[in-house]
Design a protein around this motif. Structure first.
Motif, PDB file in Angstrom:
ATOM      1  N   GLY A  38       0.847  -1.181   0.000  1.00  0.00           N
ATOM      2  CA  GLY A  38       0.000   0.000   0.000  1.00  0.00           C
ATOM      3  C   GLY A  38       0.880   1.227   0.000  1.00  0.00           C
ATOM      4  N   ARG A  39       0.368   2.328  -0.494  1.00  0.00           N
ATOM      5  CA  ARG A  39       1.180   3.533  -0.614  1.00  0.00           C
ATOM      6  C   ARG A  39       1.309   4.292   0.701  1.00  0.00           C
ATOM      7  NH1 ARG A  39      -0.368   6.378  -6.424  1.00  0.00           N
ATOM      8  NH2 ARG A  39      -0.018   4.562  -7.737  1.00  0.00           N
ATOM      9  N   ARG A  40       0.304   4.168   1.578  1.00  0.00           N
ATOM     10  CA  ARG A  40       0.294   4.949   2.820  1.00  0.00           C
ATOM     11  C   ARG A  40       0.384   4.033   4.033  1.00  0.00           C
ATOM     12  NH1 ARG A  40      -3.222   7.132  -0.677  1.00  0.00           N
ATOM     13  NH2 ARG A  40      -4.974   5.938   0.169  1.00  0.00           N
ATOM     14  N   GLN A  41       1.305   4.363   4.929  1.00  0.00           N
ATOM     15  CA  GLN A  41       1.554   3.505   6.081  1.00  0.00           C
ATOM     16  C   GLN A  41       0.328   3.379   6.969  1.00  0.00           C
ATOM     17  OE1 GLN A  41       4.540   1.768   6.542  1.00  0.00           O
ATOM     18  NE2 GLN A  41       3.264   0.666   8.009  1.00  0.00           N
ATOM     19  N   GLU A  42      -0.429   4.476   7.141  1.00  0.00           N
ATOM     20  CA  GLU A  42      -1.584   4.417   8.036  1.00  0.00           C
ATOM     21  C   GLU A  42      -2.654   3.461   7.517  1.00  0.00           C
ATOM     22  OE1 GLU A  42      -1.858   8.369   5.662  1.00  0.00           O
ATOM     23  OE2 GLU A  42      -0.320   7.088   6.580  1.00  0.00           O
ATOM     24  N   THR A  43      -2.920   3.472   6.205  1.00  0.00           N
ATOM     25  CA  THR A  43      -3.910   2.544   5.668  1.00  0.00           C
ATOM     26  C   THR A  43      -3.366   1.118   5.656  1.00  0.00           C
ATOM     27  OG1 THR A  43      -3.171   3.052   3.409  1.00  0.00           O
ATOM     28  CG2 THR A  43      -5.037   4.296   4.263  1.00  0.00           C
ATOM     29  N   LEU A  44      -2.064   0.985   5.496  1.00  0.00           N
ATOM     30  CA  LEU A  44      -1.436  -0.331   5.559  1.00  0.00           C
ATOM     31  C   LEU A  44      -1.597  -0.932   6.951  1.00  0.00           C
ATOM     32  CD1 LEU A  44       0.201  -2.137   3.602  1.00  0.00           C
ATOM     33  CD2 LEU A  44       2.277  -1.070   4.495  1.00  0.00           C
ATOM     34  N   ASP A  45      -1.382  -0.131   7.982  1.00  0.00           N
ATOM     35  CA  ASP A  45      -1.518  -0.613   9.361  1.00  0.00           C
ATOM     36  C   ASP A  45      -2.945  -1.066   9.661  1.00  0.00           C
ATOM     37  OD1 ASP A  45       1.157  -0.073   9.797  1.00  0.00           O
ATOM     38  OD2 ASP A  45       0.793   1.890  10.715  1.00  0.00           O
ATOM     39  N   VAL A  46      -3.915  -0.292   9.187  1.00  0.00           N
ATOM     40  CA  VAL A  46      -5.322  -0.659   9.397  1.00  0.00           C
ATOM     41  C   VAL A  46      -5.644  -1.969   8.689  1.00  0.00           C
ATOM     42  CG1 VAL A  46      -7.713   0.009   8.907  1.00  0.00           C
ATOM     43  CG2 VAL A  46      -6.094   1.714   9.774  1.00  0.00           C
ATOM     44  N   ALA A  47      -5.153  -2.108   7.466  1.00  0.00           N
ATOM     45  CA  ALA A  47      -5.415  -3.324   6.693  1.00  0.00           C
ATOM     46  C   ALA A  47      -4.832  -4.558   7.358  1.00  0.00           C
ATOM     47  CB  ALA A  47      -4.848  -3.169   5.283  1.00  0.00           C
TER      48      ALA A  47
END
Length: 250
Positions: A38-47
């Motif tokens: 994913g391009r963004r760490q915050e959305t990656l962490d949620v996923a």
């Protein structure tokens, strides 16, 4: 759930939302060690929290070859080979002919064509013989859509990658197939249609054009990807499988 992918190593690009997220969850639930990007760490962490199981997130933009290298470096830290690559990262925006800019063209072709090409090519040293590669296409590869010509062209290119790569990879028995969703309920779709009531009215209209009478769900696409990746599809190679409620057939 079964354990079809127990001890298998699976890479899902664009795995933080929509079809990619649903597919990563499905692979993890069936025992795979899953790597998502994913391009963004915050959305990656949620996923990662949503997926659970044996999942690793690698922040990266698949249009950036150095980021693709970092993805496969992360895989190699714990695994000697990859069993499945789902080259799913992609996207697009609408622009009618006459309003298409060079930036619009370059961005969409980089994401949907360049990114897919090098995601698969750079995986080759790690892909085991007999592995499965699945590409995300679209029903737009064979049908016209107003103001969507650049995106549609990229998906036609992706579909033709599969036709050619099965010849390039035949000696290694690596299968390459394309899954082509129709209108599917994702955040990206809502954004494309302008969000809110406008997006909902557009989806309602499109649902009326689909023989099955509704739009698709990401989990339905995910089930198809898992089928193509599994031994159940061992003689399925080079196809474009439409998952669209029948819309591409009328």
């Amino acid at each position: 759930m079964t354990d079809r992918f127990n001890n298998k190593v699976v890479v899902v690009t664009g795995g933080t939302s929509g079809i990619g997220l649903a597919t990563a969850k499905a692979f993890a639930a069936e025992g795979a060690s899953v790597f998502i990007t994913g391009r963004r760490q915050e959305t990656l962490d949620v996923a990662l929290k949503k997926i659970g199981g044996r999942v690793t997130g690698v922040r990266g933009d698949m249009t950036n070859l150095a980021d693709i290298d970092r993805l496969y470096d992360a895989v190699q830290q714990n695994h000697s080979q990859i069993d499945v690559v789902f080259a799913n990262a992609g996207g697009g925006e609408m622009a009618p002919l006459g309003a298409i800019t060079e930036e619009h063209y370059q961005s969409i072709f980089d994401t949907n064509v360049k990114g897919v090409l090098f995601t698969v090519q750079k995986a080759l040293p790690l892909l085991r013989d007999g592995a499965s590669v699945i590409l995300t296409g679209s029903t737009t590869s064979i049908s016209g859509t107003p103001a969507f010509s650049v995106y549609s062209a990229t998906k036609a290119a992706v579909r033709n990658f599969a036709r050619n790569w099965i010849l390039d990879l035949k000696d290694r028995h690596i299968r390459v197939n394309t899954v082509s969703p129709g209108v599917t309920e994702t955040a990206g779709l809502d954004e494309l249609f302008g969000g809110g009531d406008q997006a909902q009215s557009t989806k309602d209209y499109l649902a009326g054009l689909i023989p099955i009478g509704r739009i698709g769900q990401p989990e339905e696409i995910a089930k198809t990807v898992l089928f193509l990746a599994s031994d159940e599809a061992s003689f399925v190679n080079g196809i474009e499988l439409f998952v669209d409620g029948g819309q591409a057939q009328i």
